[in-house]
Design a protein around this motif. Sequence first.
Motif, mmCIF file in Angstrom:
data_model
loop_
_atom_site.group_PDB
_atom_site.id
_atom_site.type_symbol
_atom_site.label_atom_id
_atom_site.label_comp_id
_atom_site.label_asym_id
_atom_site.label_seq_id
_atom_site.Cartn_x
_atom_site.Cartn_y
_atom_site.Cartn_z
ATOM 1 N N PRO A 232 0.810 -1.229 0.000
ATOM 2 C CA PRO A 232 0.000 0.000 0.000
ATOM 3 C C PRO A 232 0.842 1.277 0.000
ATOM 4 O O PRO A 232 0.372 2.326 -0.443
ATOM 5 C CB PRO A 232 -0.852 -0.125 1.267
ATOM 6 N N GLU A 233 2.097 1.183 0.460
ATOM 7 C CA GLU A 233 2.973 2.351 0.427
ATOM 8 C C GLU A 233 3.307 2.760 -1.005
ATOM 9 O O GLU A 233 3.672 3.907 -1.269
ATOM 10 C CB GLU A 233 4.254 2.101 1.235
ATOM 11 N N ILE A 234 3.164 1.837 -1.951
ATOM 12 C CA ILE A 234 3.399 2.132 -3.369
ATOM 13 C C ILE A 234 2.079 2.329 -4.103
ATOM 14 O O ILE A 234 1.914 3.272 -4.872
ATOM 15 C CB ILE A 234 4.200 0.991 -4.044
ATOM 16 N N TYR A 235 1.128 1.421 -3.879
ATOM 17 C CA TYR A 235 -0.088 1.373 -4.689
ATOM 18 C C TYR A 235 -1.311 1.989 -4.013
ATOM 19 O O TYR A 235 -2.366 2.091 -4.621
ATOM 20 C CB TYR A 235 -0.393 -0.072 -5.085
ATOM 21 N N GLY A 236 -1.200 2.387 -2.756
ATOM 22 C CA GLY A 236 -2.316 2.995 -2.053
ATOM 23 C C GLY A 236 -3.192 1.979 -1.352
ATOM 24 O O GLY A 236 -2.975 0.772 -1.438
ATOM 25 N N SER A 237 -4.186 2.480 -0.670
ATOM 26 C CA SER A 237 -5.061 1.608 0.123
ATOM 27 C C SER A 237 -6.383 1.288 -0.559
ATOM 28 O O SER A 237 -7.140 0.456 -0.073
ATOM 29 C CB SER A 237 -5.334 2.252 1.494
ATOM 30 N N ASP A 238 -6.668 1.934 -1.690
ATOM 31 C CA ASP A 238 -7.902 1.629 -2.412
ATOM 32 C C ASP A 238 -7.833 0.223 -2.989
ATOM 33 O O ASP A 238 -6.795 -0.191 -3.521
ATOM 34 C CB ASP A 238 -8.114 2.618 -3.566
ATOM 35 N N THR A 239 -8.947 -0.494 -2.908
ATOM 36 C CA THR A 239 -9.041 -1.800 -3.549
ATOM 37 C C THR A 239 -9.430 -1.598 -5.009
ATOM 38 O O THR A 239 -9.871 -0.508 -5.412
ATOM 39 C CB THR A 239 -10.095 -2.682 -2.860
ATOM 40 N N LEU A 240 -9.315 -2.645 -5.793
ATOM 41 C CA LEU A 240 -9.740 -2.564 -7.187
ATOM 42 C C LEU A 240 -11.246 -2.317 -7.263
ATOM 43 O O LEU A 240 -11.716 -1.582 -8.143
ATOM 44 C CB LEU A 240 -9.346 -3.825 -7.956
ATOM 45 N N ALA A 241 -12.009 -2.869 -6.323
ATOM 46 C CA ALA A 241 -13.456 -2.616 -6.272
ATOM 47 C C ALA A 241 -13.730 -1.135 -5.996
ATOM 48 O O ALA A 241 -14.656 -0.553 -6.593
ATOM 49 C CB ALA A 241 -14.120 -3.497 -5.223
ATOM 50 N N ASP A 242 -12.951 -0.519 -5.115
ATOM 51 C CA ASP A 242 -13.093 0.920 -4.857
ATOM 52 C C ASP A 242 -12.843 1.719 -6.133
ATOM 53 O O ASP A 242 -13.564 2.670 -6.446
ATOM 54 C CB ASP A 242 -12.095 1.398 -3.794
ATOM 55 N N ILE A 243 -11.798 1.338 -6.844
ATOM 56 C CA ILE A 243 -11.442 2.038 -8.077
ATOM 57 C C ILE A 243 -12.530 1.845 -9.129
ATOM 58 O O ILE A 243 -12.912 2.792 -9.825
ATOM 59 C CB ILE A 243 -10.061 1.574 -8.585
ATOM 60 N N GLU A 244 -13.062 0.635 -9.227
ATOM 61 C CA GLU A 244 -14.141 0.392 -10.192
ATOM 62 C C GLU A 244 -15.357 1.263 -9.877
ATOM 63 O O GLU A 244 -15.964 1.850 -10.782
ATOM 64 C CB GLU A 244 -14.542 -1.080 -10.202
ATOM 65 N N THR A 245 -15.726 1.364 -8.603
ATOM 66 C CA THR A 245 -16.858 2.200 -8.197
ATOM 67 C C THR A 245 -16.626 3.651 -8.603
ATOM 68 O O THR A 245 -17.515 4.311 -9.154
ATOM 69 C CB THR A 245 -17.099 2.076 -6.681
ATOM 70 N N ALA A 246 -15.426 4.155 -8.343
ATOM 71 C CA ALA A 246 -15.098 5.539 -8.707
ATOM 72 C C ALA A 246 -15.102 5.735 -10.220
ATOM 73 O O ALA A 246 -15.585 6.761 -10.720
ATOM 74 C CB ALA A 246 -13.743 5.922 -8.116
ATOM 75 N N CYS A 247 -14.588 4.764 -10.949
ATOM 76 C CA CYS A 247 -14.573 4.853 -12.415
ATOM 77 C C CYS A 247 -15.988 4.850 -12.988
ATOM 78 O O CYS A 247 -16.291 5.601 -13.921
ATOM 79 C CB CYS A 247 -13.777 3.692 -13.015
ATOM 80 N N THR A 248 -16.840 4.022 -12.428
ATOM 81 C CA THR A 248 -18.228 3.958 -12.887
ATOM 82 C C THR A 248 -18.915 5.301 -12.680
ATOM 83 O O THR A 248 -19.590 5.813 -13.586
ATOM 84 C CB THR A 248 -18.987 2.829 -12.165
ATOM 85 N N ALA A 249 -18.737 5.903 -11.511
ATOM 86 C CA ALA A 249 -19.354 7.195 -11.217
ATOM 87 C C ALA A 249 -18.794 8.289 -12.132
ATOM 88 O O ALA A 249 -19.549 9.096 -12.681
ATOM 89 C CB ALA A 249 -19.143 7.560 -9.753
ATOM 90 N N CYS A 250 -17.495 8.317 -12.302
ATOM 91 C CA CYS A 250 -16.858 9.321 -13.155
ATOM 92 C C CYS A 250 -17.333 9.174 -14.596
ATOM 93 O O CYS A 250 -17.689 10.158 -15.240
ATOM 94 C CB CYS A 250 -15.342 9.188 -13.081
ATOM 95 N N SER A 251 -17.360 7.959 -15.086
ATOM 96 C CA SER A 251 -17.789 7.698 -16.461
ATOM 97 C C SER A 251 -19.225 8.136 -16.678
ATOM 98 O O SER A 251 -19.543 8.790 -17.674
ATOM 99 C CB SER A 251 -17.639 6.217 -16.798
ATOM 100 N N ARG A 252 -20.068 7.761 -15.766
ATOM 101 C CA ARG A 252 -21.492 8.118 -15.862
ATOM 102 C C ARG A 252 -21.651 9.633 -15.944
ATOM 103 O O ARG A 252 -22.424 10.148 -16.749
ATOM 104 C CB ARG A 252 -22.267 7.556 -14.680
ATOM 105 N N GLY A 253 -20.904 10.344 -15.120
ATOM 106 C CA GLY A 253 -20.965 11.800 -15.125
ATOM 107 C C GLY A 253 -20.501 12.424 -16.431
ATOM 108 O O GLY A 253 -20.854 13.566 -16.740
#
Length: 150
Positions: free
Chosen positions: A22-43
């Motif tokens: 997580p010190e390199i890649y962060g604490s977000d999970t891939l599911a978290d990233i997918e949720t954010a991508c879905t919201a951003c895309s929809r917008g």
Amino acid sequence: MTAKTIYVLNGPNLNLLGQREPEIYGSDTLADIETACTACSRGLGLTIEFRQSNSEGDLVDWVQEANSKGAGLIINPAAYTHTSIALLDALKAASIPKIELHLSNIHAREAFRQHSVTAAAADGVIMGFGATGYRLAIEALKSLIENRAS
């Protein structure tokens, strides 16, 4: 107006986000990233096809699918960034706009990670912004799609 579909493809070990270094890649999970991508895309009036595989062949197949069904492609090839000629060839054959994405700045990493084989086939590369890079890539991809359409 019908939403355009963009593909967001994720390579090996990205299913371990949130646990792996997580010190390199962060604490977000891939599911978290997918949720954010879905919201951003929809917008932005886009739909998203979000996938992850540890298999090079799956990624090659999905790049080919994105080229025939999608309006654009974001790919985080992960370790295949540095090694996959097969993925490079698939990306080169794809005529849709493509962005390569990395959570970390590969140029600030180990020497073997500092070269991207696959970047030569991308319209642009976004790296070093962690999970935020996905939103940046979606916004940039929308711009590329619109510019090609005009």
